[in-house]
Design a protein around this motif. Sequence first.
Motif, PDB file in Angstrom:
ATOM      1  N   MET A   1     -57.529 -16.735  26.707  1.00  0.00           N
ATOM      2  CA  MET A   1     -57.394 -15.418  26.085  1.00  0.00           C
ATOM      3  C   MET A   1     -58.659 -15.015  25.331  1.00  0.00           C
ATOM      4  O   MET A   1     -59.081 -13.860  25.404  1.00  0.00           O
ATOM      5  N   GLU A   2     -59.265 -15.977  24.625  1.00  0.00           N
ATOM      6  CA  GLU A   2     -60.489 -15.681  23.875  1.00  0.00           C
ATOM      7  C   GLU A   2     -61.619 -15.249  24.797  1.00  0.00           C
ATOM      8  O   GLU A   2     -62.507 -14.494  24.396  1.00  0.00           O
ATOM      9  N   LYS A   3     -61.585 -15.710  26.044  1.00  0.00           N
ATOM     10  CA  LYS A   3     -62.597 -15.333  27.042  1.00  0.00           C
ATOM     11  C   LYS A   3     -62.177 -14.083  27.825  1.00  0.00           C
ATOM     12  O   LYS A   3     -62.817 -13.728  28.814  1.00  0.00           O
TER      13      LYS A   3
ATOM     14  N   ALA B   1     -53.180 -11.310  28.823  1.00  0.00           N
ATOM     15  CA  ALA B   1     -52.207 -11.987  27.966  1.00  0.00           C
ATOM     16  C   ALA B   1     -52.534 -11.694  26.504  1.00  0.00           C
ATOM     17  O   ALA B   1     -53.692 -11.509  26.133  1.00  0.00           O
ATOM     18  N   ARG B   2     -51.483 -11.659  25.700  1.00  0.00           N
ATOM     19  CA  ARG B   2     -51.617 -11.436  24.258  1.00  0.00           C
ATOM     20  C   ARG B   2     -51.028 -12.635  23.512  1.00  0.00           C
ATOM     21  O   ARG B   2     -50.200 -13.362  24.058  1.00  0.00           O
ATOM     22  N   LEU B   3     -51.441 -12.787  22.287  1.00  0.00           N
ATOM     23  CA  LEU B   3     -50.901 -13.868  21.449  1.00  0.00           C
ATOM     24  C   LEU B   3     -49.379 -13.839  21.426  1.00  0.00           C
ATOM     25  O   LEU B   3     -48.741 -14.892  21.441  1.00  0.00           O
ATOM     26  N   THR B   4     -48.815 -12.656  21.389  1.00  0.00           N
ATOM     27  CA  THR B   4     -47.354 -12.527  21.325  1.00  0.00           C
ATOM     28  C   THR B   4     -46.663 -13.004  22.607  1.00  0.00           C
ATOM     29  O   THR B   4     -45.452 -13.170  22.618  1.00  0.00           O
ATOM     30  N   ASP B   5     -47.444 -13.240  23.674  1.00  0.00           N
ATOM     31  CA  ASP B   5     -46.880 -13.737  24.934  1.00  0.00           C
ATOM     32  C   ASP B   5     -46.795 -15.264  24.982  1.00  0.00           C
ATOM     33  O   ASP B   5     -46.231 -15.808  25.936  1.00  0.00           O
ATOM     34  N   MET B   6     -47.381 -15.946  24.003  1.00  0.00           N
ATOM     35  CA  MET B   6     -47.563 -17.399  24.105  1.00  0.00           C
ATOM     36  C   MET B   6     -46.262 -18.151  24.397  1.00  0.00           C
ATOM     37  O   MET B   6     -46.235 -19.026  25.271  1.00  0.00           O
ATOM     38  N   THR B   7     -45.199 -17.843  23.697  1.00  0.00           N
ATOM     39  CA  THR B   7     -43.928 -18.551  23.918  1.00  0.00           C
ATOM     40  C   THR B   7     -43.475 -18.395  25.365  1.00  0.00           C
ATOM     41  O   THR B   7     -43.078 -19.374  26.011  1.00  0.00           O
TER      42      THR B   7
END
Length: 170
Positions: free
Chosen positions: A50-52, A8-14
């Motif tokens: 995600m950070e992990k 997952a990427r930050l841009t996937d959050m929504t």
Amino acid sequence: MNRIIREARLTDMTEILKVMDAAKKIMRQSGNMHQWVDGYPSEDVIMTDMEKNGGFVVEDDGKVVGYFAFLPSPEPTYANIYEGEWLDDEQPYHVIHRIASYPDAHGIFSAIMDFCLCHEPYIRIDTHRDNTIMQHNIMKHGFTYCGIIYLANGDERLAFQKKHQRDKQI
């Protein structure tokens, strides 16, 4: 259909949060009223995954249709198990948490299991007693019920483990 699983990427959050909301609706419709309440899983929880490097999305034809966390041991809430025992408490393992998908995206659990078992032969998973859909999928995929664990907030969960034998390399 072209299905892939990727980090997952930050841009996937929504899109991930939309999938989580859809999964909560499935839970409520099936009588599971007490799991994933009070804003859980939150954006912060997903960010921690995600950070992990343990947050993953399932995409069908480029559209996010599922999410799960796949995290290495140790899982602190698995240190103590009640009314049973782990199949193997010696080997490192991975934990699958927060499986979610849209109701019309079929085969997500199987795709997640295939992905995870390619990366780790020892897997643990837990679910709420009222989550009969998840229990069905867990058992269908060869997990063994091991006992009860308690989350940090004291909530009970049914715990399962799978030991997968990989094909031996020649």
